[in-house]
Design an enzyme around this catalytic site. Structure first.
Site, PDB file in Angstrom:
ATOM      1  N   ASP A   1      -3.701   7.234   4.464  1.00 47.44           N
ATOM      2  CA  ASP A   1      -3.207   5.891   4.761  1.00 47.44           C
ATOM      3  C   ASP A   1      -3.922   5.354   6.008  1.00 47.44           C
ATOM      4  OD1 ASP A   1      -1.684   3.610   4.629  1.00 47.44           O
ATOM      5  OD2 ASP A   1       0.105   4.513   5.528  1.00 47.44           O
ATOM      6  N   GLU A   2      -3.986   4.015   6.157  1.00 48.97           N
ATOM      7  CA  GLU A   2      -4.581   3.361   7.334  1.00 48.97           C
ATOM      8  C   GLU A   2      -5.967   3.944   7.628  1.00 48.97           C
ATOM      9  OE1 GLU A   2      -3.259   0.807   8.336  1.00 48.97           O
ATOM     10  OE2 GLU A   2      -1.070   0.912   8.393  1.00 48.97           O
TER      11      GLU A   2
ATOM     12  N   ARG B   1       2.061 -10.639  10.350  1.00 47.29           N
ATOM     13  CA  ARG B   1       3.398 -10.025  10.513  1.00 47.29           C
ATOM     14  C   ARG B   1       4.480 -10.993  10.047  1.00 47.29           C
ATOM     15  NH1 ARG B   1       1.850  -5.810   9.691  1.00 47.29           N
ATOM     16  NH2 ARG B   1      -0.088  -6.943   9.374  1.00 47.29           N
TER      17      ARG B   1
ATOM     18  N   LYS C   1       0.817  -1.216   0.000  1.00 47.60           N
ATOM     19  CA  LYS C   1       0.000   0.000   0.000  1.00 47.60           C
ATOM     20  C   LYS C   1       0.853   1.270   0.000  1.00 47.60           C
ATOM     21  CE  LYS C   1      -0.738   0.116   5.009  1.00 47.60           C
ATOM     22  NZ  LYS C   1       0.012   1.340   5.289  1.00 47.60           N
ATOM     23  N   THR C   2       1.974   1.274   0.742  1.00 47.86           N
ATOM     24  CA  THR C   2       2.822   2.473   0.769  1.00 47.86           C
ATOM     25  C   THR C   2       3.365   2.756  -0.629  1.00 47.86           C
ATOM     26  OG1 THR C   2       3.444   1.982   3.048  1.00 47.86           O
ATOM     27  CG2 THR C   2       4.814   3.578   1.877  1.00 47.86           C
TER      28      THR C   2
ATOM     29  N   GLN D   1      -8.000  -5.126   9.316  1.00 47.30           N
ATOM     30  CA  GLN D   1      -6.921  -4.712  10.214  1.00 47.30           C
ATOM     31  C   GLN D   1      -7.337  -3.536  11.106  1.00 47.30           C
ATOM     32  OE1 GLN D   1      -2.721  -5.010   8.695  1.00 47.30           O
ATOM     33  NE2 GLN D   1      -3.732  -5.040   6.707  1.00 47.30           N
TER      34      GLN D   1
END
Length: 669
Positions: free
Chosen positions: A212-213, A600, A30-31, A243
């Site tokens: 973002d997020e 993770r 995503k970044t 998430q």
């Protein structure tokens, strides 16, 4: 560079025809999509400074800015704004806050400063009570409620008490001309709502927003974004409903639902290819999260191969768990010839780290503890730092308030509120207001006397702080204000001794830096904001990472251990049959938390649970987490490979049966 993007990423980067929601699964890049989209817009002729990328942490903002800088040459001030929500709020208030009555040099209270004010208003030193009220006030602010609305919404005595404190707290902050962390969102929103010309100016300045997020936004942040994008609605929100793990601090999935209602032209693009984890890890994650209701259906997939099977380790107790995990970690590192930093141990609560730390220290294995308290965050160190901040900048109102009240110098909340109100009207600092002639009209002589005595002392020390050695002068300040006596009178003998030792260590550290760098106390004070960086960054350390699952969000590791996978810990709830009316939602958020923990891991994943765990001084029996069975994993370990979810749940049910009392005589005679 866009030719290296997969089709979904490419579509997300190129779509500029209206509002866009990118559902970005864990590890889906995503970044990269956000930074590539910024570059794509700049290459298409969009002025860089008209683009803003908003995220939640300074670390994420820095990573994004660094990545952007490596991709495109940025000139002077003509650069995109890459910022946290709160940093953007500060910019907005510094520029236009006077439109809602804030002075230009308003102060920003951190959580510790705010906590001191709440404690004073509650007239208590019970930190647990103070934290509970502070948390409730924060949730009200994040939901967009003012003190009157909070009082109307209160349903019990505790809530009514908190609402009363909220009213006094808001009045105190207004008097001090100060804002807290939540106000950095709420006040810019108020400004945009009440000042149409200010809203228009910001909408024209920031013509395209990337967030973002997005799943972590609260109600106030959503409203702020709506008012910033205005009718043009040129934005891309990037998030993942699977998430969303911050409901306890006000984040709401409702914001994802509202997007398609508030923006009917919303384009939804899903990123489902995972570049992080093996297929066995993703299979478990997908199977787990399928138990939650979905806003946007998606299934993560990977081209990285099947990978190692997930291990489940049943343990006798938490000490055995710690020993086994550390031994396995050591053996795996030796076998793979890897680094300690390749390994992470995740847990639900900070209290679980203690027994693991003991074993790591015994085995001489380096580790870093994420989310632990920094030396510079200790209350006693912050008390001393407030004095240094005053020497560096006498317009630092929060430092002024802390220094003049710790230790107490005969100055109460009402005096400070009156002083703050006067300072706000005069557009001066509280310290400056002490010496203005007009202050006599607001404060009696008995109130002014201790204020001016304090001011004279700060001025005298300030002159000496520019030329005298830092260490001895700081010692003299602490002696003059009676800080050691204050600790002895305020805390029990052990606590007072520990805190004074901490202060002594800090003075020695300041003295050493002053001598080595040839810096005065003022020189050191002027860099006080940077001091915490010297507390040691764990980014480049070759050490095992110990962290809560919440703090692990956004990180990834080749090898992950998730400890304490038990009912009551993960999920952090009571028995499934005893859930309250919020139980299902709570378990859904806990399931998302487990999903974050599992995703993770890149190469190997190990889950452990204990048949009994120490609680206080007694052992209490434990059951494996329902999430293990929901992933299709055998709770008793077995071969560690995926089994059918039905058979995994059957094994879990039989274990529950073994722990149930067997008839009326089970209690003994």
């Amino acid at each position: 560079m866009s030719d290296t993007l997969n089709p979904a990423q490419r579509e997300a980067v190129r779509y500029l025809d209206g509002p866009c929601l990118v559902i970005a699964g864990a590890g889906s890049g995503k970044t990269r999509v956000i930074t590539q989209k910024i570059v794509h817009m700049m290459e298409g002729g969009v002025t860089p400074r008209a683009i803003a990328a908003i995220t939640f942490t300074n670390k994420a903002a820095k990573e994004m800015a660094d990545r952007l800088g490596s991709m495109v040459k940025l000139r002077g001030n003509d650069t995109p704004l890459v910022s946290t929500f709160h940093s953007l709020g500060v910019q907005m208030l510094r520029q236009d806050g006077t439109s809602i009555g804030l002075k230009k040099a308003f102060s920003i209270l951190d959580a510790d400063d705010a906590s001191s004010i709440v404690a004073q208003l509650m007239t208590t030193t019970d930190r647990k009570l103070v934290r509970a009220v502070q948390s409730r006030i924060s949730l009200w602010k994040n939901a967009g409620l003012d003190p009157d609305e909070a009082a109307a919404a209160a349903r019990d005595t505790d809530a009514h008490t908190a609402a009363r404190i909220f009213r006094d707290y808001a009045a105190t902050l207004a008097g001090y001309q100060a804002v807290d962390f939540d106000d950095l969102i709420g006040l810019p929103l108020k400004m945009l709502r009440e000042q149409p010309e200010v809203a228009g100016r910001w909408q024209n300045t920031l013509r395209y927003l990337l967030v973002d997020e997005y799943q972590d936004t609260n109600a106030t942040q959503y409203e702020l974004l709506k008012h910033l994008v205005g009718p043009r609605a040129a934005f891309t929100a990037v998030g993942d409903d699977d998430q969303s793990i911050y409901g306890w601090r006000g984040a709401t999935l409702e914001n994802l639902r509202r997007l398609s209602t508030d923006f009917p032209r919303l384009k939804v693009i899903k990123l489902e290819q995972n570049y992080r984890s093996s297929r066995s890890i993703l299979a478990a994650a997908n199977t787990l999260i399928a138990n939650n209701p979905k806003l946007h259906e998606k299934t993560l997939w990977s081209e990285l191969g099947v990978g190692d099977p997930i291990r489940v380790l049943p343990m006798d107790d938490d000490e055995a768990e710690a020993e086994s995990i550390v031994m396995r970690l050591q053996a795996a590192r030796f076998e793979r010839k890897g680094q300690f930093s390749d390994y992470a141990i995740l847990y639900r609560g900070n209290h679980q780290a203690r027994v693991i730390e003991q074993v790591l220290r015994k085995e001489k294995i380096p580790y870093v503890l994420s989310g632990g308290q920094s030396w510079f965050e200790r209350a006693e160190i912050r008390d001393v730092i407030a004095w240094l901040r005053m020497l560096a900048n006498d317009e630092d109102d929060p430092a002024f308030i802390r220094a003049i009240t710790t230790p107490k110098r005969g100055v109460g909340p009402q005096t400070l509120q009156a002083l703050g109100t006067y300072a706000g009207e005069r557009q001066v600092s509280m310290f400056g207001a002490v010496f203005e002639h007009g202050i006599e009209t607001r404060l009696a002589e008995r109130q002014l006397e201790p204020l001016r005595a304090f001011g004279d002392f700060v001025n005298r020390i300030g002159l000496r702080a520019k030329r005298e050695p830092a260490g001895p002068l700081l010692e003299e300040i602490l002696k003059a204000i009676g800080y050691h006596e204050y600790l002895v009178q305020t805390f029990d003998e052990r606590q007072a001794s520990q805190r004074w030792q901490s202060v002594t260590d800090f003075v020695a550290w300041i003295a050493k830096r002053g001598e080595e760098d040839g810096k005065s106390l003022v020189d050191l004070a002027q860099t006080i904001a940077l001091l915490s960086r010297l507390d040691g960054s764990d980014e480049d350390t070759d050490a095992v990472r110990l962290t809560t699952v919440h703090a692990s969000k956004g990180l990834e590791f080749p090898h992950v251990f998730i400890v304490g996978c038990e009912e009551g810990l993960m999920p952090h709830t009571g028995d499934a049959e005893e859930e309250d009316e919020d139980g299902p939602q709570r378990v859904e958020e806990e399931r998302r938390l487990m999903y974050v923990a599992v995703t993770r891991a890149q190469r190997t994943l190990t889950l452990s649970w204990c048949r009994q765990r120490r609680r206080a001084k007694a052992m209490s029996p434990k059951l494996p987490s329902r999430f293990i069975a929901e992933m299709g994993l055998d709770v008793e370990g077995g071969a560690g490979v995926l089994v059918s979810v039905d058979s995994a749940k059957a094994r879990l049910a039989s274990l529950k049966g073994l722990l149930k009392p067997r008839g009326p005589s089970a209690g003994g005679g």
